[in-house]
Design an enzyme around this catalytic site. Structure first.
Site, PDB file in Angstrom:
ATOM      1  N   HIS A 448       0.740  -1.142  -0.145  1.00 15.32           N
ATOM      2  CA  HIS A 448       0.005   0.089   0.073  1.00 15.32           C
ATOM      3  C   HIS A 448       0.806   1.357   0.040  1.00 15.32           C
ATOM      4  O   HIS A 448       1.817   1.347   0.748  1.00 15.32           O
ATOM      5  CB  HIS A 448      -0.878   0.015   1.244  1.00 15.32           C
ATOM      6  CG  HIS A 448      -1.708   1.227   1.256  1.00 15.32           C
ATOM      7  ND1 HIS A 448      -1.508   2.176   2.323  1.00 15.32           N
ATOM      8  CD2 HIS A 448      -2.952   1.667   0.528  1.00 15.32           C
ATOM      9  CE1 HIS A 448      -2.392   3.340   2.207  1.00 15.32           C
ATOM     10  NE2 HIS A 448      -3.245   3.011   1.104  1.00 15.32           N
ATOM     11  N   SER A 449       0.647   2.047  -0.869  1.00 13.87           N
ATOM     12  CA  SER A 449       1.274   3.246  -1.044  1.00 13.87           C
ATOM     13  C   SER A 449       2.828   3.302  -1.191  1.00 13.87           C
ATOM     14  O   SER A 449       3.206   2.588  -1.978  1.00 13.87           O
ATOM     15  CB  SER A 449       0.959   4.380   0.536  1.00 13.87           C
ATOM     16  OG  SER A 449       1.516   5.628   0.372  1.00 13.87           O
ATOM     17  N   LEU A 450       3.564   3.630  -0.269  1.00 12.75           N
ATOM     18  CA  LEU A 450       4.809   3.740  -0.311  1.00 12.75           C
ATOM     19  C   LEU A 450       5.465   2.208  -0.321  1.00 12.75           C
ATOM     20  O   LEU A 450       6.256   1.953  -0.927  1.00 12.75           O
ATOM     21  CB  LEU A 450       5.808   4.565   0.673  1.00 12.75           C
ATOM     22  CG  LEU A 450       7.353   4.071   0.720  1.00 12.75           C
ATOM     23  CD1 LEU A 450       7.819   4.766  -0.585  1.00 12.75           C
ATOM     24  CD2 LEU A 450       7.647   5.296   2.034  1.00 12.75           C
TER      25      LEU A 450
END
Length: 798
Positions: A448-450
């Site tokens: 998720h995300s980074l």
């Protein structure tokens, strides 16, 4: 020696006197074998047999025919962490203080307990005495000291192994009576063995404290109701004074063997009576609630027990590591809670969207990977010292979120972050293997995300998968076949025509991914990755800023850029999941209706997919939302209209060219036609990463009907953990290789016939059922509607 230890010795001596000290099974204690701790269905079934034949269990069987007598023992775990609560302070455990383990988890705990009963009880009474005396240090303790003690406790829990419960996510240390998480650092919780129960006012039987239950069990084996006397209140009953409780607390036994009843009285006046507010009824053994209308908490408890029982019977077939992005240093951010929410959502959706056969074949285990916890970067202290005092709260929030991206982009701290993620993944996987030996299922990664950027970089540097012979050979064969076809065409065409496909045979190790991570050493993962889920991912912009495209290192001529680098993640398939209003997420392939975008945009995988929409993730209630269907319908009409106009213009140009040049350029037409029909380098890379021809990587969630883009953008990036559409899409993908039924083919044919009949019935009645959801979930219905619409439009006007 404390009073509690002396009391335990007295109770043990009385028990030996009543039950026989030399009885079989009490002196011969068996050590817990590692095989006992395997979280497998076969082991649970074996534990049932162990309990049935365990000699220590005989004394817990019913010995009378009284309705108050039972032999079902259940185990409980405390709601409050161990650091805040040690043992119950009241005789009766509060309804909301302890949660009940499932039936099969209690079975496993009881089987392990009976094999080492005397040893476990001896250790438990010593710890209980220490807990009752209270801490031997000052109550005023600094926060740093508490953190240090917590870290020491987590380190001690790292290597211990207990009885698996709750699907293998937790284990119980029967020696210390602790329930602890296996795959993340969490609080220990006190475990309680429920043998005697009390009921007051409500219809729920609540467990008694174990020291109280032990004294009642001694009285039960002595059959004290046979020695009844008249109490000061005139009641004919046998009185047992309860030690270690409130002053004056005692139990009263009335009746005969078939009708005995027991009551717990908390009265310091010495006046024994039954039925008043200071007495509660007792029973031996667990009994379910007699309420005809259970509360929401009871329904939730029952649902969780059913899920835990299901997990104890079905083996893990797919392991998913969930890697977080930025923000885990915030006070309210907790990856364990997010993964827990996602786990509960998928479990609920599996009951309604998966067949019983699919659920019986495997289950999915979601494990959080907390790479930021415990990671101390040297630059953090310097940043904290130079932070301004103005709007301090906002600056601390930015430091706990956005700064993680800056740390990763730094060549100094990037290595520490990569090491933390890789080491955590290997540690979690080895922990899982230790508890599930011989595991041959699949492993996937949810980033998720980074976390998706970190996962991608790690997967792009797994040489043991990138240069696997089979994978490289398959790409070589496809690319070589394209090259041979192109050479045969070029031999019959105009001299000097450049080949359509350059030499894409094997990746060049010297030039592979050296432009953007030249000084980072990547750790080899101990497992192969099946699917890489990039959720709410900024990976697209990271790759664009690094000037990286997805490939095997031979696509410079395809991209017409000598400075481009390429990378291919070592996974069987990659899926990019995003919400259209997520400000952080990016696509891998750009889509636009404007033709000029083709010349000025640069997709990351395949240029030929630039005019294709992302795949819509189905609505969890079926198909597409109503407004999405109308939007696509209008867009299709626009695209087809433009295609018709373009086709007419091209026909005019071709006709004019034919009349002018005749058959002069027939060879060029052959080459152009071959160029249009043959697959390109980008399409082959897309096929490799999307697992099959025609596969796609970008998958977009459907926005709600009345959802404002800018308001929704605030929570769109963090809502994936609790989004039903995302959970169902991932769940369906993880079960893609398991048919709904062994006879799936016959059932599919029958369902297709039923679908056609349903469509016919729908158009005959001309009336839509009110219960039909406003979605475009029935593709056959939509096609039939379109066919009728075209047919009616073609009829001449009267």
């Amino acid at each position: 020696m404390s009073n509690l230890e002396e009391k335990h010795n007295e109770i043990t001596a009385e028990k030996d006197e009543i039950l026989g000290h030399g009885s079989p099974g009490f002196s011969e204690l068996e050590e817990t074998s590692p095989d006992l701790l395997k979280n497998t269905p076969s082991n649970i079934a074996r534990l049932e047999d162990v309990i049935e034949h365990c000699k220590n269990r005989y004394k817990y069987l019913t010995q009378t025919r009284s309705p108050s007598d039972g032999e079902d023992i259940r185990w409980y775990f405390c709601k409050v962490p161990l650091l805040a609560a040690s043992v119950p302070r009241t005789e009766i455990v509060g309804k909301g203080d302890y949660f009940r383990f499932s039936m099969r988890d209690s079975l496993a705990l009881e089987a392990s307990f009976l094999q080492r009963e005397e040893e476990l009880l001896s250790y438990w009474w010593k710890e209980y005495a220490e807990c009752s005396e209270g801490p031997k240090f000052s109550l005023i303790t600094s926060e740093a000291t508490l953190d240090a003690q917590s870290d020491e406790l987590f380190a001690a829990d790292e290597e211990r192994v207990g009885v698996p419960v709750k699907g293998g996510l937790y284990e119980v240390d029967l020696v210390k009576r602790h329930c602890f998480p296996v795959y993340w650092n969490g609080e220990n919780r006190r475990v309680l063995r429920g043998h005697w129960y009390a009921r007051k006012g409500s219809l729920d039987w609540l467990p008694l404290r174990e020291d109280i239950a032990e004294q009642l069990e001694i009285a039960y084996h002595r059959q004290v109701w046979h020695r009844r006397t008249f109490q000061p209140s005139g009641l004919f009953a046998a009185r047992i004074d309860i030690q270690g409780s409130n002053e004056g607390s005692h139990a009263l036994f009335t009746g005969e063997d078939d009708t005995w009843e027991a009551w717990l009285v908390m009265d310091s006046s010495g006046f024994s009576s039954i039925g008043r507010g200071n007495s509660v009824r007792l029973r031996r053994g667990y009994s379910m609630s007699g309420s005809s209308k259970p509360t929401q908490d009871e329904l939730r408890q029952q649902k969780e027990e059913e899920m835990d029982d299901y997990c104890s019977q079905v083996p893990v077939g797919h392991l998913v590591f969930m890697i977080h992005g930025i923000g885990q240093r915030l006070e309210k951010a907790n990856l364990v809670d997010d993964v827990g929410d996602f786990r509960h959502i998928t479990a609920s959706l599996a009951e309604t969207h998966l067949s019983p056969y699919q659920r019986s074949m495997q289950r999915v285990l979601f494990i959080p990977c907390q790479w930021r916890r415990g990671l101390q970067l040297s630059g953090e202290s310097a940043v904290e010292k130079i932070t301004l005092d103005g709007v301090r709260g906002l600056r601390e929030t930015l430091s706990a979120t956005v700064h993680d991206v800056l740390y990763y982009m730094s060549p100094i701290f990037c290595q520490d972050i990569i090491n933390s993620v890789s080491n955590q993944l290997n540690r979690l996987y080895n922990k899982f293997l230790k508890r599930n030996p011989g595991y041959n299922g699949k492993v996937s990664i949810y980033g998720h995300s980074l976390g998706s950027v970190l996962s991608f970089d790690i997967l792009c540097h797994q040489e043991f998968l990138i240069f696997t012979v089979l994978k490289v050979r398959s790409l070589k064969v496809k690319l070589a076949a394209l090259e041979l076809k192109q050479k045969s065409i070029c031999s019959t065409s105009i001299d000097g025509l450049s080949p359509l496909f350059p030499n894409y045979l094997s990746p060049a190790k010297d030039n592979l991914w050296t432009s953007y991570t030249p000084y980072i050493k990547y750790t080899k993962l101990d497992f192969k990755v099946d699917t890489f889920f990039a959720v709410g991912s900024p990976l697209g912009v990271f790759l664009a800023l690094r000037n990286i495209r997805i490939g095997i290192g031979r696509g410079k001529e395809y991209w017409h850029d000598e400075k481009i680098s390429e990378g291919m993640p070592s996974c069987e398939q990659m899926l990019n999941i995003f919400h259209p209003y997520d400000p952080v997420a990016y696509r891998f392939v750009l889509f636009s209706f404007h033709i000029l975008v083709y010349f000025f945009s640069s997709p990351l995988i395949c240029k030929e997919y630039i005019d294709k929409r992302p795949v819509l993730i189905p609505y969890h209630r079926g198909g597409k939302r109503l407004h999405i269907g109308f939007q696509e319908f209008a867009e299709d009409i626009s695209v087809r209209s433009q295609a018709v106009v373009s086709q007419l213009n091209s026909v005019k140009v071709k006709m004019a060219t034919i009349f002018r040049s005749g058959n002069k350029d027939s060879n060029e037409g052959l080459v152009e036609e071959t160029q249009a029909n043959e697959r390109s380098y980008g399409s082959i890379m897309m096929e490799r990463l999307a697992r099959g021809e025609g596969g796609r990587i970008d998958h977009m969630l459907q926005e709600k009907t009345f959802e404002h883009p800018y308001i929704s953008a605030l929570g769109a990036h963090t809502n994936y953990w609790r989004d039903l559409d995302t959970a169902l899409f991932i769940l369906k993908h993880l079960y893609r290789d398991i048919p709904e039924d062994p006879e799936a083919t016959d059932r599919r044919e029958e369902s297709s016939k039923q679908g056609r009949q349903a469509v016919a019935t729908f158009f005959k009645n001309e009336v839509m059922d009110e219960d039909i959801p406003l979605t475009f979930s029935n593709e056959a219905m939509v096609k039939e509607f379109s066919r009728k619409a075209r047919k009616s439009a073609q009829k001449p006007d009267d």
